[in-house]
Design a protein around this motif. Structure first.
Motif, PDB file in Angstrom:
ATOM      1  N   ASN A   1      16.766  -1.996  -3.580  1.00  0.00           N
ATOM      2  CA  ASN A   1      18.201  -1.946  -3.301  1.00  0.00           C
ATOM      3  C   ASN A   1      19.041  -2.643  -4.360  1.00  0.00           C
ATOM      4  O   ASN A   1      20.187  -3.016  -4.114  1.00  0.00           O
ATOM      5  N   SER A   2      18.468  -2.834  -5.532  1.00  0.00           N
ATOM      6  CA  SER A   2      19.209  -3.434  -6.644  1.00  0.00           C
ATOM      7  C   SER A   2      19.560  -2.374  -7.668  1.00  0.00           C
ATOM      8  O   SER A   2      19.028  -1.267  -7.650  1.00  0.00           O
ATOM      9  N   LYS A   3      20.419  -2.739  -8.537  1.00  0.00           N
ATOM     10  CA  LYS A   3      20.901  -1.823  -9.559  1.00  0.00           C
ATOM     11  C   LYS A   3      20.061  -1.971 -10.823  1.00  0.00           C
ATOM     12  O   LYS A   3      19.736  -3.075 -11.244  1.00  0.00           O
ATOM     13  N   LEU A   4      19.708  -0.845 -11.431  1.00  0.00           N
ATOM     14  CA  LEU A   4      19.032  -0.840 -12.723  1.00  0.00           C
ATOM     15  C   LEU A   4      20.063  -1.167 -13.796  1.00  0.00           C
ATOM     16  O   LEU A   4      21.148  -0.582 -13.800  1.00  0.00           O
TER      17      LEU A   4
ATOM     18  N   ILE B   1      11.743  -1.603 -17.955  1.00  0.00           N
ATOM     19  CA  ILE B   1      11.512  -0.187 -18.206  1.00  0.00           C
ATOM     20  C   ILE B   1      12.061   0.212 -19.578  1.00  0.00           C
ATOM     21  O   ILE B   1      13.054  -0.351 -20.042  1.00  0.00           O
TER      22      ILE B   1
ATOM     23  N   PHE C   1      20.841  -1.391 -17.887  1.00  0.00           N
ATOM     24  CA  PHE C   1      20.391  -0.986 -19.210  1.00  0.00           C
ATOM     25  C   PHE C   1      20.838  -1.967 -20.283  1.00  0.00           C
ATOM     26  O   PHE C   1      21.926  -2.537 -20.203  1.00  0.00           O
TER      27      PHE C   1
ATOM     28  N   PHE D   1      15.094  -4.235 -13.695  1.00  0.00           N
ATOM     29  CA  PHE D   1      15.297  -3.889 -12.293  1.00  0.00           C
ATOM     30  C   PHE D   1      14.896  -5.076 -11.439  1.00  0.00           C
ATOM     31  O   PHE D   1      13.732  -5.441 -11.386  1.00  0.00           O
TER      32      PHE D   1
ATOM     33  N   TYR E   1      10.886  -5.449 -12.481  1.00  0.00           N
ATOM     34  CA  TYR E   1      10.348  -4.420 -13.361  1.00  0.00           C
ATOM     35  C   TYR E   1      11.197  -4.335 -14.616  1.00  0.00           C
ATOM     36  O   TYR E   1      12.407  -4.555 -14.576  1.00  0.00           O
TER      37      TYR E   1
ATOM     38  N   PHE F   1      12.851   8.511 -18.652  1.00  0.00           N
ATOM     39  CA  PHE F   1      11.901   7.427 -18.411  1.00  0.00           C
ATOM     40  C   PHE F   1      10.662   7.571 -19.299  1.00  0.00           C
ATOM     41  O   PHE F   1      10.122   8.659 -19.449  1.00  0.00           O
TER      42      PHE F   1
ATOM     43  N   TYR G   1      13.494   3.625 -21.683  1.00  0.00           N
ATOM     44  CA  TYR G   1      13.987   4.992 -21.627  1.00  0.00           C
ATOM     45  C   TYR G   1      14.194   5.503 -23.043  1.00  0.00           C
ATOM     46  O   TYR G   1      14.507   4.741 -23.950  1.00  0.00           O
TER      47      TYR G   1
ATOM     48  N   PHE H   1      16.354   2.740 -24.913  1.00  0.00           N
ATOM     49  CA  PHE H   1      17.010   1.733 -24.088  1.00  0.00           C
ATOM     50  C   PHE H   1      15.963   0.975 -23.281  1.00  0.00           C
ATOM     51  O   PHE H   1      15.095   1.596 -22.658  1.00  0.00           O
TER      52      PHE H   1
END
Lengths: 112, 114
Positions: free
Chosen positions: A97-100, A34, A102, A93, A32, A46, A36, A89
């Protein structure tokens, strides 16, 4: 951090014009992408997301475009308003269980 | 419903002192992140908690920084022997399992080290 010591680039647009904010991402395996928005004195909020199997998604006055060939993400804002002035920003993703993660951020300044 | 809250909103401390910053995430959110943001700059990732897994501490800038998350809820970020370069806004965010990439941010704690 990657942004330490570097001030954010600024995009200046006339009120009523369309804005295009661009972002290059690094992880081609991300699931994904994203956008912000951070207004002055507040935490990021978001706006819109797009899944990696899509190339375009539209929201209210915003459109996100994804070009996986060149790892490029953009946010288009139609009829830009003063309230759109903020730092934007992009984020990526990889999946559950992974880190987003930026990106560096871009300041959008709307001229009256 | 209640959003992410952080306390204190502002903290002024003398160089060399320890500080604790608190984050109350949205109830039920399994993921919790800490970021640091200097004036006019981007988000610097510090640490990430996900459920009962070991935290991802890869963003902590030095061993003076540590964080805990008790009972899968409240988190505390501790900075020992503060330095002037630690001055920044510290942001906390949480997200749920279903909306893992939709983070909800708190208002931040503005830390000033004199």
């Amino acid at each position: 951090g990657e942004s330490v010591g570097l001030h954010l680039p600024t995009l200046s647009v006339q009120e009523g014009d369309n804005s295009i904010i661009n972002c290059a991402y690094s992880n081609s395996a991300s699931d994904y992408f994203i956008w912000y928005k951070q207004e002055s004195g507040k935490g990021p909020q978001f706006i819109i997301d797009i899944r990696s199997n899509m190339d375009k998604r539209q929201g209210q006055r915003v459109t996100v475009l994804l070009n996986k060939t060149v790892k490029h993400l953009s946010l288009q804002i139609a009829a830009t308003q003063p309230g759109d002035s903020a730092v934007y920003f992009c984020a990526e993703f990889p999946g559950a269980n992974s880190k987003l993660t930026f990106g560096k951020g871009i300041t959008l300044s709307v001229r009256p | 419903g209640a959003g992410v809250s952080q306390s204190p909103s502002n903290k002024v401390t003398e160089k060399g002192k320890d500080v604790e910053l608190r984050c109350d995430p949205i109830s039920g959110h399994t993921a919790l992140y800490w970021y640091r943001q200097s004036l006019g700059q981007g988000l610097e990732f510090l640490i990430y908690f996900q459920g009962n897994s070991a935290p991802d501490k890869s963003g902590l800038p030095s061993d003076r920084f540590s964080a805990e998350r008790t009972g899968g809820s409240v988190s505390t970020l501790t900075i020992q022997r503060t330095q002037q370069e630690d001055s920044a806004v510290y942001l906390c965010a949480s997200s749920s399992n279903r909306g893992a990439y939709e983070q909800y941010f708190g208002p931040g704690t503005r830390l000033t080290v004199t």
